[in-house]
Scaffold this active site. Sequence first.
Site, mmCIF file in Angstrom:
data_model
loop_
_atom_site.group_PDB
_atom_site.id
_atom_site.type_symbol
_atom_site.label_atom_id
_atom_site.label_comp_id
_atom_site.label_asym_id
_atom_site.label_seq_id
_atom_site.Cartn_x
_atom_site.Cartn_y
_atom_site.Cartn_z
ATOM 1 N N GLU A 1 -0.393 3.464 -2.127
ATOM 2 C CA GLU A 1 0.802 3.358 -1.311
ATOM 3 C C GLU A 1 2.019 3.176 -2.214
ATOM 4 O O GLU A 1 1.938 2.500 -3.246
ATOM 5 C CB GLU A 1 0.685 2.180 -0.345
ATOM 6 C CG GLU A 1 -0.596 2.227 0.488
ATOM 7 C CD GLU A 1 -0.851 0.948 1.276
ATOM 8 O OE1 GLU A 1 0.126 0.309 1.736
ATOM 9 O OE2 GLU A 1 -2.030 0.567 1.412
ATOM 10 N N GLU B 1 6.846 0.997 8.551
ATOM 11 C CA GLU B 1 5.964 -0.067 9.023
ATOM 12 C C GLU B 1 6.762 -1.360 9.109
ATOM 13 O O GLU B 1 7.604 -1.644 8.250
ATOM 14 C CB GLU B 1 4.775 -0.241 8.072
ATOM 15 C CG GLU B 1 3.844 -1.395 8.448
ATOM 16 C CD GLU B 1 2.730 -1.626 7.427
ATOM 17 O OE1 GLU B 1 1.973 -2.599 7.597
ATOM 18 O OE2 GLU B 1 2.637 -0.850 6.463
#
Length: 414
Positions: A218, A329
């Site tokens: 990520e 997110e």
Amino acid sequence: MAATRPCFVLGMALAFLFMEGAARAAAAGGLPAQQRRQVRSLLRRLNKPPVETIQSPDGDTIDCVHISKQPAFDHPSLKNHTIQMKPSYHPEGLYDGSNMAPHSITQTWHQIGRCPVNTIPIRRTMKEDVLRASSIRRYGQKRPRSRPNFLSVDETNDSNLTIGHQYALAYTPKGRYYGTKATINLWQPTVETDQDFSLAQLWISGGSYSGNDLNTIEAGWQVYPELYGDSYTRLFIYWTSDAYQRTGCYNLLCSGFIQTNNQVSIGASFSPMSIYGGLQYETDILVWKDTNGAGNWWLQVGDEIMGYWPSTIFSYLQLSASYVAWGGEVYSPLAGQTSTDMGSGHFPGEGFGKASYMKNLQVVDSFNTLNPPLSGVGLASEQPNCYNVQSGTDSVNWGTYIFYGGPGKNPSCP
């Protein structure tokens, strides 16, 4: 009256002793001896001896650490690792045929200086950083179950997997992927509490929660006061090879990622930020598997090749990834809906200059070539009245793109 005076004197004496004890505890860090030892041990492990130190205007201390002394080499499988200073190849079709140069990276600490050759810049971890964490043992790690469960291979539909997390993102169908690139719009979202975070990132993943072999890579930007002690927008990376249970961490807060770049500090703040209705700033992030070399996963931010995740720290990602995703997110421990912004804090329908975007979304195929997602992208937004996502295609400059984000709590999102 005479009977009350001894009680008064005794009370004052006890109060004095209490304050003296409290002062000693504060001087000692206000922690039990065992915790103090744990904090000191962690700080010694994370903060390697610097060749040079730079004090950033945003309050960070950037240590220029010799490349061979970085935390990565504390990993058991990397004890005798030979550093690979550059990848054996770049994916073809790197900038989507647009002939646009990659974006240079500016971080706040650059206003003061840069690190010398053969060193890497590492944001120093302070005692206060560790004490803000909910657990010293898990400092720098995500809470387990921290990824959209619909991206897992052969995963059961378990809503508890992502409790507290909300997403607005695009994702590929299941397949074999060897990397991805995206141009990511930079913002400084407002978070409701210090435990909340807001981020924009790309995910490369394979494996599953149920098998405890979920592997992820990520990278992106985030605002996370609990981790950093402020609300600046910072470059971050993350990895795990066991569904966030024991392996992996943010940035360089555990052994794993090997940095080779002396210009950009992972975990340091970006500058400048996009302005609502004004100038927009962005950066390119590219991750790809060097299948012509040692099979390592390389990271490039803007025009800076940052380093790599060695293939040996993974299980599933030693071969390829099954999914790629891009988007925003938000996490909050609050029982109700948080008002933490995702992206700019505005819905995607407001468009360029107001909503957050990611453009030129590409994936690396088995021929080491970057292409737009050939089967298109799926979209996911669990609470579209809180945070949402829209996609589109522009064959000239933007390629496959998304607008995403939202304000969280609002009259339509109680």
